[in-house]
Design a protein around this motif. Structure first.
Motif, PDB file in Angstrom:
ATOM      1  N   ILE A  64     -15.157  10.807 -26.380  1.00 56.09           N
ATOM      2  CA  ILE A  64     -15.326   9.360 -26.501  1.00 56.09           C
ATOM      3  C   ILE A  64     -13.968   8.717 -26.743  1.00 56.09           C
ATOM      4  CG2 ILE A  64     -16.464   7.518 -27.799  1.00 56.09           C
ATOM      5  CD1 ILE A  64     -18.522   9.708 -28.682  1.00 56.09           C
ATOM      6  N   ALA A  65     -13.566   7.801 -25.876  1.00 59.86           N
ATOM      7  CA  ALA A  65     -12.260   7.144 -25.992  1.00 59.86           C
ATOM      8  C   ALA A  65     -12.396   5.780 -26.662  1.00 59.86           C
ATOM      9  CB  ALA A  65     -11.629   6.984 -24.614  1.00 59.86           C
ATOM     10  N   ILE A  66     -11.566   5.552 -27.677  1.00 54.50           N
ATOM     11  CA  ILE A  66     -11.522   4.258 -28.363  1.00 54.50           C
ATOM     12  C   ILE A  66     -10.220   3.582 -27.962  1.00 54.50           C
ATOM     13  CG2 ILE A  66     -11.809   3.092 -30.573  1.00 54.50           C
ATOM     14  CD1 ILE A  66     -14.017   5.131 -29.988  1.00 54.50           C
ATOM     15  N   THR A  67     -10.316   2.426 -27.313  1.00 58.87           N
ATOM     16  CA  THR A  67      -9.126   1.771 -26.797  1.00 58.87           C
ATOM     17  C   THR A  67      -9.158   0.273 -27.096  1.00 58.87           C
ATOM     18  OG1 THR A  67      -7.762   1.498 -24.797  1.00 58.87           O
ATOM     19  CG2 THR A  67     -10.158   1.442 -24.511  1.00 58.87           C
TER      20      THR A  67
ATOM     21  N   PRO B 250      -2.484   9.562 -27.256  1.00 59.61           N
ATOM     22  CA  PRO B 250      -3.912   9.835 -27.432  1.00 59.61           C
ATOM     23  C   PRO B 250      -4.109  10.925 -28.471  1.00 59.61           C
ATOM     24  CG  PRO B 250      -3.360   9.710 -25.102  1.00 59.61           C
ATOM     25  CD  PRO B 250      -2.065   9.692 -25.846  1.00 59.61           C
ATOM     26  N   THR B 251      -4.850  10.612 -29.518  1.00 55.85           N
ATOM     27  CA  THR B 251      -5.000  11.546 -30.637  1.00 55.85           C
ATOM     28  C   THR B 251      -6.448  11.992 -30.746  1.00 55.85           C
ATOM     29  OG1 THR B 251      -3.223  10.363 -31.772  1.00 55.85           O
ATOM     30  CG2 THR B 251      -4.527  11.903 -33.078  1.00 55.85           C
ATOM     31  N   LYS B 252      -6.608  13.293 -30.838  1.00 52.30           N
ATOM     32  CA  LYS B 252      -7.923  13.923 -30.842  1.00 52.30           C
ATOM     33  C   LYS B 252      -8.462  14.026 -32.259  1.00 52.30           C
ATOM     34  CE  LYS B 252      -9.871  18.426 -29.459  1.00 52.30           C
ATOM     35  NZ  LYS B 252      -9.526  19.706 -28.795  1.00 52.30           N
ATOM     36  N   TYR B 253      -9.669  13.488 -32.492  1.00 53.79           N
ATOM     37  CA  TYR B 253     -10.309  13.583 -33.805  1.00 53.79           C
ATOM     38  C   TYR B 253     -11.720  14.138 -33.641  1.00 53.79           C
ATOM     39  CZ  TYR B 253      -6.484  10.747 -35.595  1.00 53.79           C
ATOM     40  OH  TYR B 253      -5.241  10.288 -35.939  1.00 53.79           O
ATOM     41  N   PRO B 254     -11.869  15.460 -33.754  1.00 50.71           N
ATOM     42  CA  PRO B 254     -13.211  16.044 -33.661  1.00 50.71           C
ATOM     43  C   PRO B 254     -14.077  15.567 -34.824  1.00 50.71           C
ATOM     44  CG  PRO B 254     -11.504  17.733 -33.459  1.00 50.71           C
ATOM     45  CD  PRO B 254     -10.833  16.480 -33.948  1.00 50.71           C
ATOM     46  N   HIS B 255     -15.370  15.513 -34.580  1.00 50.88           N
ATOM     47  CA  HIS B 255     -16.313  15.209 -35.645  1.00 50.88           C
ATOM     48  C   HIS B 255     -16.180  16.254 -36.740  1.00 50.88           C
ATOM     49  CE1 HIS B 255     -20.234  14.757 -37.652  1.00 50.88           C
ATOM     50  NE2 HIS B 255     -20.213  13.515 -37.196  1.00 50.88           N
ATOM     51  N   GLU B 256     -16.349  15.851 -37.975  1.00 51.08           N
ATOM     52  CA  GLU B 256     -16.133  16.751 -39.100  1.00 51.08           C
ATOM     53  C   GLU B 256     -17.023  17.984 -39.074  1.00 51.08           C
ATOM     54  OE1 GLU B 256     -13.816  16.335 -42.314  1.00 51.08           O
ATOM     55  OE2 GLU B 256     -13.120  16.100 -40.250  1.00 51.08           O
TER      56      GLU B 256
ATOM     57  N   PRO C 139      -3.557   4.849 -27.918  1.00 50.39           N
ATOM     58  CA  PRO C 139      -2.585   3.843 -28.354  1.00 50.39           C
ATOM     59  C   PRO C 139      -3.002   2.445 -27.915  1.00 50.39           C
ATOM     60  CG  PRO C 139      -1.476   5.733 -27.372  1.00 50.39           C
ATOM     61  CD  PRO C 139      -2.945   5.905 -27.089  1.00 50.39           C
ATOM     62  N   GLY C 140      -2.567   1.453 -28.665  1.00 49.86           N
ATOM     63  CA  GLY C 140      -2.902   0.081 -28.319  1.00 49.86           C
ATOM     64  C   GLY C 140      -2.215  -0.358 -27.043  1.00 49.86           C
ATOM     65  N   ILE C 141      -2.946  -1.081 -26.212  1.00 49.79           N
ATOM     66  CA  ILE C 141      -2.383  -1.605 -24.978  1.00 49.79           C
ATOM     67  C   ILE C 141      -1.822  -2.997 -25.232  1.00 49.79           C
ATOM     68  CG2 ILE C 141      -4.602  -2.568 -24.254  1.00 49.79           C
ATOM     69  CD1 ILE C 141      -3.803  -2.039 -21.371  1.00 49.79           C
TER      70      ILE C 141
ATOM     71  N   ILE D  22     -14.896   2.817 -25.501  1.00 46.28           N
ATOM     72  CA  ILE D  22     -15.239   1.711 -26.397  1.00 46.28           C
ATOM     73  C   ILE D  22     -13.999   0.834 -26.506  1.00 46.28           C
ATOM     74  CG2 ILE D  22     -15.976   1.055 -28.716  1.00 46.28           C
ATOM     75  CD1 ILE D  22     -17.315   3.821 -28.935  1.00 46.28           C
ATOM     76  N   ILE D  23     -14.100  -0.387 -25.999  1.00 44.02           N
ATOM     77  CA  ILE D  23     -12.980  -1.335 -26.028  1.00 44.02           C
ATOM     78  C   ILE D  23     -13.153  -2.213 -27.257  1.00 44.02           C
ATOM     79  CG2 ILE D  23     -11.780  -3.167 -24.787  1.00 44.02           C
ATOM     80  CD1 ILE D  23     -12.922  -2.003 -22.184  1.00 44.02           C
ATOM     81  N   VAL D  24     -12.188  -2.115 -28.168  1.00 45.01           N
ATOM     82  CA  VAL D  24     -12.310  -2.745 -29.485  1.00 45.01           C
ATOM     83  C   VAL D  24     -11.429  -3.983 -29.577  1.00 45.01           C
ATOM     84  CG1 VAL D  24     -12.003  -2.384 -31.970  1.00 45.01           C
ATOM     85  CG2 VAL D  24     -12.821  -0.502 -30.532  1.00 45.01           C
ATOM     86  N   SER D  25     -11.963  -5.023 -30.186  1.00 43.75           N
ATOM     87  CA  SER D  25     -11.186  -6.216 -30.507  1.00 43.75           C
ATOM     88  C   SER D  25     -11.592  -6.708 -31.892  1.00 43.75           C
ATOM     89  CB  SER D  25     -11.427  -7.328 -29.491  1.00 43.75           C
ATOM     90  OG  SER D  25     -10.755  -8.522 -29.884  1.00 43.75           O
ATOM     91  N   ALA D  26     -10.652  -7.345 -32.587  1.00 43.35           N
ATOM     92  CA  ALA D  26     -10.948  -7.870 -33.921  1.00 43.35           C
ATOM     93  C   ALA D  26     -11.071  -9.387 -33.912  1.00 43.35           C
ATOM     94  CB  ALA D  26      -9.861  -7.449 -34.906  1.00 43.35           C
TER      95      ALA D  26
END
Length: 275
Positions: A34-37, A73-79, A90-92, A115-119
């Motif tokens: 799952i990519a968070i961008t 791009p940093t990999k974070y496996p589920h715990e 990384p932020g675009i 998942i394209i994130v905005s605040a």
């Protein structure tokens, strides 16, 4: 032998060999990337932590801060489920990763969905990402984070939470239309501080619908519990699938997918105690 026969019956397979093969496929081959961008500073890393059930100051959490903290791009496996992997991209939009180079630097085809994130307001860079992902016939979702802060500000001015959420949602829709896009996506309003609030349940339900069955189950098992109903859903999946774990490892305590034994015990206890 009776235990083996019982497991074989639960599996629905005609032979033990076929049951073992099916079990191994279920627990070893289901990988979800799952990519968070999105742009820098919108809370992508906090979202990665929240959806993994972690706080920002936990040892295994993704680094967060007011400056760009993700440079690759940093990999974070589920715990507890190492085959469910969240990628903090990384932020675009800054001087390091412009829209013209962003897609070339990262292998977007390696992810199951984005998942394209905005605040605050979605911007041209967010829409650029959506269009590029759409061209690859891949799924993407818009997530508006830090909604709790906006709701609090509105409540200070006498606006109810319901009206504040409606206002934020309409603003997001108007914002995306102003970018003159043919994309008409649903926007999910969330806060990484408390996934039980706002649209997180709806968001997970949409992901469940869009994913193939084997990956859908993996997603459900990995997502933090946000309601009694969801807890029961986790429990039912684990109860149905426990034959595969047992037949692969000789018992629930030795399930080869890290953490499933713990998840099963906790879910079983919680479901029994709260039902």
């Amino acid at each position: 032998m009776a235990d083996v026969q019982a497991l074989l019956q639960d599996s629905g397979e005609p032979t033990l060999e076929q049951a073992i093969a099916t079990a191994k496929e279920r627990f070893h081959n289901v990988v979800l990337n799952i990519a968070i961008t999105g742009e820098s500073g919108v809370g992508k890393s906090s979202f990665v932590n929240a959806i993994r059930g972690l706080k920002n100051n936990d040892k295994a959490a993704a680094p967060t801060g007011i400056t760009q903290t993700t440079t690759a791009p940093t990999k974070y496996p589920h715990e507890t489920m190492q085959n469910i992997i969240f990628w903090d991209l990384p932020g675009i939009g800054d001087s390091t990763f412009t829209s013209s180079t962003y897609m070339k630097q990262f292998n977007f085809q390696n992810y199951d969905f984005f998942i394209i994130v905005s605040a605050s307001r979605f911007k041209e860079n967010d829409l650029f990402l959506a269009n590029q992902i759409k061209k690859m016939n891949m799924k993407f979702y818009f997530v508006r984070t830090k909604v709790d802060l906006d709701v609090n500000d509105q409540e200070d001015m006498g606006v109810s939470e319901e009206d504040a959420l409606q206002k934020i949602r309409k603003d997001c829709e108007k914002n995306l239309k102003s970018l003159k896009s043919s994309i008409n996506p649903q926007v999910f309003l969330l806060t990484s501080r408390n996934l039980k609030r706002f649209d997180f349940q709806k968001f997970v339900e949409v992901l469940e619908t869009d994913l193939p069955e084997h990956k859908r189950k993996a997603l459900i098992l990995s997502v933090p519990v946000y309601s009694q109903q969801f807890l029961q859903k986790k429990y039912k999946i684990l109860k149905r699938e426990v034959w595969a774990a047992a037949i692969t490892s000789g018992g629930v305590g030795g399930i080869p997918m890290p953490g499933v034994s713990t998840v099963f015990d906790i879910t079983l206890a919680s479901a029994s105690g709260e039902a």
